[in-house]
Design a protein around this motif. Structure first.
Motif, mmCIF file in Angstrom:
data_model
loop_
_atom_site.group_PDB
_atom_site.id
_atom_site.type_symbol
_atom_site.label_atom_id
_atom_site.label_comp_id
_atom_site.label_asym_id
_atom_site.label_seq_id
_atom_site.Cartn_x
_atom_site.Cartn_y
_atom_site.Cartn_z
ATOM 1 N N ARG A 295 0.717 -1.160 0.178
ATOM 2 C CA ARG A 295 -0.045 0.005 0.053
ATOM 3 C C ARG A 295 0.767 1.275 0.105
ATOM 4 N N ASP B 260 0.200 5.723 0.145
ATOM 5 C CA ASP B 260 -0.592 6.871 0.529
ATOM 6 C C ASP B 260 0.190 7.925 -0.709
ATOM 7 N N GLY C 199 -5.519 6.268 -2.351
ATOM 8 C CA GLY C 199 -4.694 5.017 -1.983
ATOM 9 C C GLY C 199 -3.926 4.167 -3.198
#
Length: 185
Positions: free
Chosen positions: A8, A10, A59
């Motif tokens: 992941r 940001d 995201g």
């Protein structure tokens, strides 16, 4: 068959991998039916991603295999003041186009490099990304002739609601919605 690692990112972390995302996008979109279409150029994609990282709830999810990027998915929440639905306001009911800032997550891009296709990576990215979202529904777009992607999205529970374009000379896209959670009344 080895599984991929999901990572992941940001907005800030995505800015650090922007060049890689552009490279992967360019590779994926160098094939027909995307090749030569200005909308899919590296420059246009870089601009879209640069705008996306500034959106609320942005995201990015990367699939990595032994240090190489196999694919990406990114999206963001549609803000209450979004103009996303503007071209469709006269075609769809107001209850479809109304946004609250927490109602809809827009998946702007799912891309898997050719070498990794057919391994379920797009589905894995899709399911993992949506599993962490709090919005009540998802929104994504796909060109009507983009097989097998369009068929996969329909199998995954997405429903076409309209067709639109994002640029005057750009391709047409089917807009798809998918419920993610029940709305409390």
């Amino acid at each position: 068959m080895r599984s991929v690692t999901l990572r992941r990112r940001d907005a800030e972390e995505t800015r650090a991998v922007l060049d890689d995302a552009v490279r992967v996008h360019g590779e994926v979109h160098a094939e027909p039916p995307f090749r030569g279409v200005d909308y899919y150029s590296d420059e246009r994609f870089r601009d879209r991603l640069a705008i996306a990282v500034r959106q609320p709830g942005f995201g990015l999810l990367a699939a990595e295999d032994d240090g190489e990027t196999a694919g990406y998915l990114y999206g963001f929440a549609l803000a209450s003041y979004t103009r996303w639905w503007s071209p469709l306001k006269d075609l769809l009911p107001a209850e479809t186009t109304a946004e609250t800032g927490a109602r809809t997550v827009f998946i702007q891009e799912i891309m898997v490099r050719k070498r990794w296709r057919g391994r379920g990576i797009a589905r894995t990215l899709h399911d993992e990304f949506l599993s962490t979202r709090g919005e009540e529904r998802g929104l994504m777009c796909v060109e009507p002739g983009n097989e097998p992607a369009r068929s996969a999205y329909l199998r995954w529970g997405w429903t076409p609601v309209a067709t639109t374009t994002f640029a005057a000379a750009g391709p047409a896209f089917d807009c798809l919605l998918k419920p993610l959670r029940r709305v409390r009344v």
